[in-house]
Design an enzyme around this catalytic site. Structure first.
Site, PDB file in Angstrom:
ATOM      1  N   GLU A  99       0.849  -1.196   0.000  1.00 57.56           N
ATOM      2  CA  GLU A  99       0.000   0.000   0.000  1.00 57.56           C
ATOM      3  C   GLU A  99       0.880   1.239   0.000  1.00 57.56           C
ATOM      4  OE1 GLU A  99      -2.437   1.428  -0.837  1.00 57.56           O
ATOM      5  OE2 GLU A  99      -4.068   1.494   0.623  1.00 57.56           O
ATOM      6  N   ASP A 100       0.352   2.317  -0.577  1.00 54.96           N
ATOM      7  CA  ASP A 100       1.130   3.563  -0.620  1.00 54.96           C
ATOM      8  C   ASP A 100       1.110   4.305   0.716  1.00 54.96           C
ATOM      9  OD1 ASP A 100      -1.571   3.957  -1.002  1.00 54.96           O
ATOM     10  OD2 ASP A 100      -1.367   5.630  -2.367  1.00 54.96           O
ATOM     11  N   ASP A 103      -3.559   6.122   6.514  1.00 55.54           N
ATOM     12  CA  ASP A 103      -3.961   7.398   7.100  1.00 55.54           C
ATOM     13  C   ASP A 103      -4.946   7.079   8.235  1.00 55.54           C
ATOM     14  OD1 ASP A 103      -5.735   9.891   7.142  1.00 55.54           O
ATOM     15  OD2 ASP A 103      -4.250  10.558   5.720  1.00 55.54           O
ATOM     16  N   PHE A 152      -0.952  16.575   3.938  1.00 56.64           N
ATOM     17  CA  PHE A 152      -1.555  15.934   2.762  1.00 56.64           C
ATOM     18  C   PHE A 152      -0.451  15.780   1.724  1.00 56.64           C
ATOM     19  CE2 PHE A 152      -4.170  15.499  -1.050  1.00 56.64           C
ATOM     20  CZ  PHE A 152      -5.089  14.572  -0.590  1.00 56.64           C
ATOM     21  N   ARG A 165       0.182  11.707  -9.573  1.00 54.55           N
ATOM     22  CA  ARG A 165       0.628  10.326  -9.284  1.00 54.55           C
ATOM     23  C   ARG A 165       1.999  10.033  -9.890  1.00 54.55           C
ATOM     24  NH1 ARG A 165      -3.763   7.299  -7.103  1.00 54.55           N
ATOM     25  NH2 ARG A 165      -5.802   7.895  -7.899  1.00 54.55           N
TER      26      ARG A 165
HETATM   27  O1  LIG Z   1      -5.980   4.892   5.703  1.00 54.96           O
HETATM   28  P1  LIG Z   1      -7.063   5.541   4.864  1.00 54.96           P
HETATM   29  O2  LIG Z   1      -7.617   6.760   5.528  1.00 54.96           O
HETATM   30  O3  LIG Z   1      -8.123   4.593   4.450  1.00 54.96           O
HETATM   31  O4  LIG Z   1      -6.393   6.147   3.558  1.00 54.96           O
HETATM   32  C1  LIG Z   1      -5.428   5.538   2.770  1.00 54.96           C
HETATM   33  C2  LIG Z   1      -5.940   5.188   1.408  1.00 54.96           C
HETATM   34  O5  LIG Z   1      -6.415   6.334   0.695  1.00 54.96           O
HETATM   35  C3  LIG Z   1      -5.793   6.431  -0.568  1.00 54.96           C
HETATM   36  O6  LIG Z   1      -6.486   5.694  -1.554  1.00 54.96           O
HETATM   37  P2  LIG Z   1      -7.742   6.235  -2.338  1.00 54.96           P
HETATM   38  O7  LIG Z   1      -8.971   5.606  -1.758  1.00 54.96           O
HETATM   39  O8  LIG Z   1      -7.686   7.729  -2.383  1.00 54.96           O
HETATM   40  O9  LIG Z   1      -7.586   5.649  -3.797  1.00 54.96           O
HETATM   41  P3  LIG Z   1      -6.307   5.552  -4.733  1.00 54.96           P
HETATM   42  O10 LIG Z   1      -5.398   4.505  -4.170  1.00 54.96           O
HETATM   43  O11 LIG Z   1      -6.865   5.166  -6.053  1.00 54.96           O
HETATM   44  O12 LIG Z   1      -5.627   6.919  -4.785  1.00 54.96           O
HETATM   45  C4  LIG Z   1      -4.463   5.755  -0.346  1.00 54.96           C
HETATM   46  O13 LIG Z   1      -3.933   5.255  -1.569  1.00 54.96           O
HETATM   47  C5  LIG Z   1      -4.811   4.620   0.576  1.00 54.96           C
HETATM   48  O14 LIG Z   1      -5.276   3.505  -0.147  1.00 54.96           O
HETATM   49  N1  LIG Z   2      -3.289  12.263  -1.739  1.00 54.64           N
HETATM   50  C1  LIG Z   2      -3.458  11.763  -0.529  1.00 54.64           C
HETATM   51  N2  LIG Z   2      -4.327  10.789  -0.335  1.00 54.64           N
HETATM   52  C2  LIG Z   2      -4.433  10.317   0.927  1.00 54.64           C
HETATM   53  N3  LIG Z   2      -5.223   9.364   1.399  1.00 54.64           N
HETATM   54  C3  LIG Z   2      -4.969   9.249   2.700  1.00 54.64           C
HETATM   55  N4  LIG Z   2      -4.036  10.105   3.075  1.00 54.64           N
HETATM   56  C4  LIG Z   2      -3.685  10.791   1.982  1.00 54.64           C
HETATM   57  C5  LIG Z   2      -2.747  11.853   1.729  1.00 54.64           C
HETATM   58  O1  LIG Z   2      -2.020  12.356   2.581  1.00 54.64           O
HETATM   59  N5  LIG Z   2      -2.679  12.282   0.454  1.00 54.64           N
HETATM   60 MG   LIG Z   3      -5.288   3.766  -2.252  1.00 52.26          MG
END
Ligand SMILES: O=P(O)(O)OC[C@H]1O[C@H](OP(=O)(O)OP(=O)(O)O)[C@H](O)[C@@H]1O
Ligand SMILES: Nc1nc2[nH]cnc2c(=O)[nH]1
Ligand SMILES: [Mg+2]
Length: 178
Positions: A99-100, A103, A152, A165
């Site tokens: 995972e990236d 949060d 953020f 991205r």
């Molecule tokens: O711990 P949390 O508060 O759940 O947040 C973290 C998640 O939010 C973002 O994904 P997002 O749902 O924005 O989709 P993406 O991966 O397509 O950017 C990020 O890539 C994590 O997957």
């Molecule tokens: N772009 C972005 N997406 C998120 N989703 C949860 N945390 C973050 C953050 O810091 N940046």
């Molecule tokens: Mg995500």
């Protein structure tokens, strides 16, 4: 919203940290004689997955799923949905979720719960970034690249309204008064 993006973690630091994570993961999973799968959460993890999998020197498969909780804004809706499931069965395999960012923890806690019901041999999480001060639900995370403050962030796979991205570094977003 007008905003600026400043470098928070340069590309070279990300590379060095991923090499170290790869060594740690390789050491842990080497010689287990079990099938290993790296499970990336789309879309945020695509760049991290591409770099991390090349540092994991244990045979493994790569699979992806989409679990979205964030819309186009900056805050979680807490309503985590599985939008695209894995292509392969994970029963009896060693699963490492890639995972990236973690949060609130809502995404990973839900995904961890869903995947554990499929009875993998083991289940662990590797996240590039962790914002511990934002946690709403507790999640066990075995591998963390960087623990960061409550800012953020964008770049290296992570978006703001689907932009940024492609940046090779992690940047910090600051909103400007218009
Ligand atoms: O711990 P949390 O508060 O759940 O947040 C973290 C998640 O939010 C973002 O994904 P997002 O749902 O924005 O989709 P993406 O991966 O397509 O950017 C990020 O890539 C994590 O997957
Ligand atoms: N772009 C972005 N997406 C998120 N989703 C949860 N945390 C973050 C953050 O810091 N940046
Ligand atoms: Mg995500």
């Amino acid at each position: 919203m007008k905003h600026t993006v400043e470098v928070m973690i340069p590309a070279a630091e990300i590379k060095a940290r991923i090499e170290a994570l790869g060594r740690q993961i390789t050491e842990h999973y080497r010689g287990r004689g079990n099938e290993m799968v790296l499970v990336g959460l789309l879309r945020g993890s695509f760049m991290f997955m591409a770099d991390l999998c090349r540092e994991v020197h244990v045979p493994h498969e790569v699979d992806f799923m989409t679990a979205s909780s964030y819309g186009s804004g900056m805050s979680s809706t807490r309503d985590v949905k599985i939008l695209k499931d894995l292509d392969e069965d994970i029963r009896g395999k060693d699963i490492l979720i890639v995972e990236d960012i973690i949060d609130s923890g809502n995404t990973l806690s839900k995904v961890r719960e869903i995947l554990s019901l499929r009875e993998p041999k083991s289940l662990a999480i590797c996240t590039l970034l962790d914002k511990p001060s934002r946690r709403e639900v507790n999640v066990n995370v075995e591998y963390v690249g960087f623990s960061i403050p409550d800012e953020f962030v964008v770049g290296y796979g992570i978006d703001y309204a689907q932009n940024y991205r492609h940046l090779p570094y992690i940047g910090k977003v600051t909103l400007l008064d218009e």
